[in-house]
Write a protein that holds these residues in place. Sequence first.
Motif, mmCIF file in Angstrom:
data_model
loop_
_atom_site.group_PDB
_atom_site.id
_atom_site.type_symbol
_atom_site.label_atom_id
_atom_site.label_comp_id
_atom_site.label_asym_id
_atom_site.label_seq_id
_atom_site.Cartn_x
_atom_site.Cartn_y
_atom_site.Cartn_z
ATOM 1 N N GLU A 266 0.792 -1.336 -0.097
ATOM 2 C CA GLU A 266 -0.048 0.016 -0.074
ATOM 3 C C GLU A 266 0.927 1.191 0.024
ATOM 4 O O GLU A 266 1.896 1.059 0.565
ATOM 5 C CB GLU A 266 -0.696 -0.312 1.300
ATOM 6 C CG GLU A 266 -2.040 -0.984 1.202
ATOM 7 C CD GLU A 266 -3.140 -0.559 2.101
ATOM 8 O OE1 GLU A 266 -3.143 0.478 2.283
ATOM 9 O OE2 GLU A 266 -3.874 -1.538 2.429
ATOM 10 N N VAL A 267 0.493 2.428 -0.453
ATOM 11 C CA VAL A 267 0.947 3.588 -0.747
ATOM 12 C C VAL A 267 0.448 4.520 -0.105
ATOM 13 O O VAL A 267 -0.951 4.640 -0.238
ATOM 14 C CB VAL A 267 1.433 3.856 -2.104
ATOM 15 C CG1 VAL A 267 2.018 5.429 -2.324
ATOM 16 C CG2 VAL A 267 2.060 3.019 -3.035
ATOM 17 N N SER A 268 1.039 5.295 0.897
ATOM 18 C CA SER A 268 0.499 6.274 1.596
ATOM 19 C C SER A 268 1.281 7.722 1.417
ATOM 20 O O SER A 268 2.554 7.612 1.483
ATOM 21 C CB SER A 268 0.340 5.981 3.108
ATOM 22 O OG SER A 268 0.005 6.961 3.971
ATOM 23 N N PRO A 269 0.686 8.801 1.668
ATOM 24 C CA PRO A 269 1.219 10.124 1.696
ATOM 25 C C PRO A 269 2.167 10.322 2.918
ATOM 26 O O PRO A 269 1.838 9.436 3.887
ATOM 27 C CB PRO A 269 0.464 11.322 1.657
ATOM 28 C CG PRO A 269 -0.884 10.338 1.125
ATOM 29 C CD PRO A 269 -0.819 9.021 1.715
ATOM 30 N N LEU A 270 3.228 10.726 3.115
ATOM 31 C CA LEU A 270 4.116 10.917 4.387
ATOM 32 C C LEU A 270 3.261 11.861 5.143
ATOM 33 O O LEU A 270 2.600 12.677 5.022
ATOM 34 C CB LEU A 270 5.541 11.626 4.077
ATOM 35 C CG LEU A 270 6.625 10.585 3.460
ATOM 36 C CD1 LEU A 270 7.778 11.539 3.320
ATOM 37 C CD2 LEU A 270 6.813 9.466 4.235
ATOM 38 N N PRO A 271 3.095 11.409 6.394
ATOM 39 C CA PRO A 271 2.448 12.384 7.252
ATOM 40 C C PRO A 271 3.237 13.418 8.331
ATOM 41 O O PRO A 271 2.875 14.342 8.854
ATOM 42 C CB PRO A 271 2.223 11.217 8.422
ATOM 43 C CG PRO A 271 3.066 10.267 8.357
ATOM 44 C CD PRO A 271 3.640 10.184 7.231
ATOM 45 N N VAL A 272 4.417 13.390 7.526
ATOM 46 C CA VAL A 272 5.325 14.417 7.846
ATOM 47 C C VAL A 272 5.986 15.329 6.778
ATOM 48 O O VAL A 272 6.365 14.540 5.644
ATOM 49 C CB VAL A 272 6.499 14.001 8.832
ATOM 50 C CG1 VAL A 272 7.147 13.194 8.398
ATOM 51 C CG2 VAL A 272 7.345 15.215 9.429
ATOM 52 N N PRO A 273 5.691 16.678 6.600
ATOM 53 C CA PRO A 273 6.304 17.224 5.271
ATOM 54 C C PRO A 273 8.020 17.045 5.275
ATOM 55 O O PRO A 273 8.507 17.738 6.291
ATOM 56 C CB PRO A 273 6.066 18.591 5.484
ATOM 57 C CG PRO A 273 5.415 18.974 6.894
ATOM 58 C CD PRO A 273 5.110 17.693 7.600
ATOM 59 N N LEU A 274 8.315 16.667 4.139
ATOM 60 C CA LEU A 274 9.869 16.797 4.060
ATOM 61 C C LEU A 274 10.357 17.287 2.853
ATOM 62 O O LEU A 274 9.731 17.259 1.771
ATOM 63 C CB LEU A 274 10.327 15.156 4.134
ATOM 64 C CG LEU A 274 10.202 14.083 5.241
ATOM 65 C CD1 LEU A 274 10.614 12.751 5.023
ATOM 66 C CD2 LEU A 274 10.593 14.904 6.617
#
Length: 312
Positions: A266-274
Amino acid sequence: MVTIDHFNLRSFDLNLLIAFDALMSEGNVTKAAKRLKIQQPAMSHSLSTLRVLLQDELFIRVGQVMQPTARASSLAVPVRQALRQAQLALSGGVAFDPASEERTFRIAMSPEIELLLIPDLTARLRQLAPGIKVLARVFPYEAMEPSLEDGSIDLAVGCTYTKTSRRAFEPLYATDFACCFNPELLDLSNPVDLEAYLAAKHATISQNETLQGCIKDALEIAGVELDVVMAGPGYMSVLSAAQISPVIATVPSRIAERYGPLLGLEVSPLPVPLSFPPVNMVWAQHADGDAANAWLRQQIREIVADVGITRE
């Protein structure tokens, strides 16, 4: 302007340079002879003559391949450039034709570009330019500039390359990351929340001595720390680790979207902006006048657009 020593050149059989270039391209006496449409003994004789004239072995047999010596490697680029200029002059400056061009391009790439570009570039070249070959290598940044200058590589594509007075530079797209995980091994919601992301074990790509690798600086800027338990040199090894282990793989979004589902992730957006530098295309200033190099750069631009990568 450099003065041409006609007398010394007259005493040197310039056909030997053609034989040398064929040997550099093929790495095999028999194949080089076939390319020049001559018999193998004639090619072997040319190599023997070159060894005497240049006082160097030039090529050393390693298995079935003739490996160039340091002397041969130093001669390869100037000899190829001289032959290309001679061919252009004799042909009256005929325009570059990708359908008939025979050439090997050497491209330095970051691991991300290797996976995103090579498959599509190969397919495009087989269709449009069957005589053009690509030797792609993951190249350390510190080796890139001198290699562009001396012609060891024709083009570099990656996220750390920058513009200087001796090389041209073009941003291709902005870089962002996503995370991948095996839902059968990790009971996570999608999108993954920050608490679960920070609590998980992680796999990342690294080509240095740190476990955090290429995302180390971005993590420090964001003020977060990950428990990285595996770092590999390429993205497929990192994704494969997430396929069979309860770890989260943090990889570029385009890698995640293209290869994650193929591995059942599964692919998820990162929950922290990098924050990451953009991917750039870089070439030596002297290659601006090379029609073949310009054509290859255009193919890369079009591939970037075709796979939905937005240029910024």
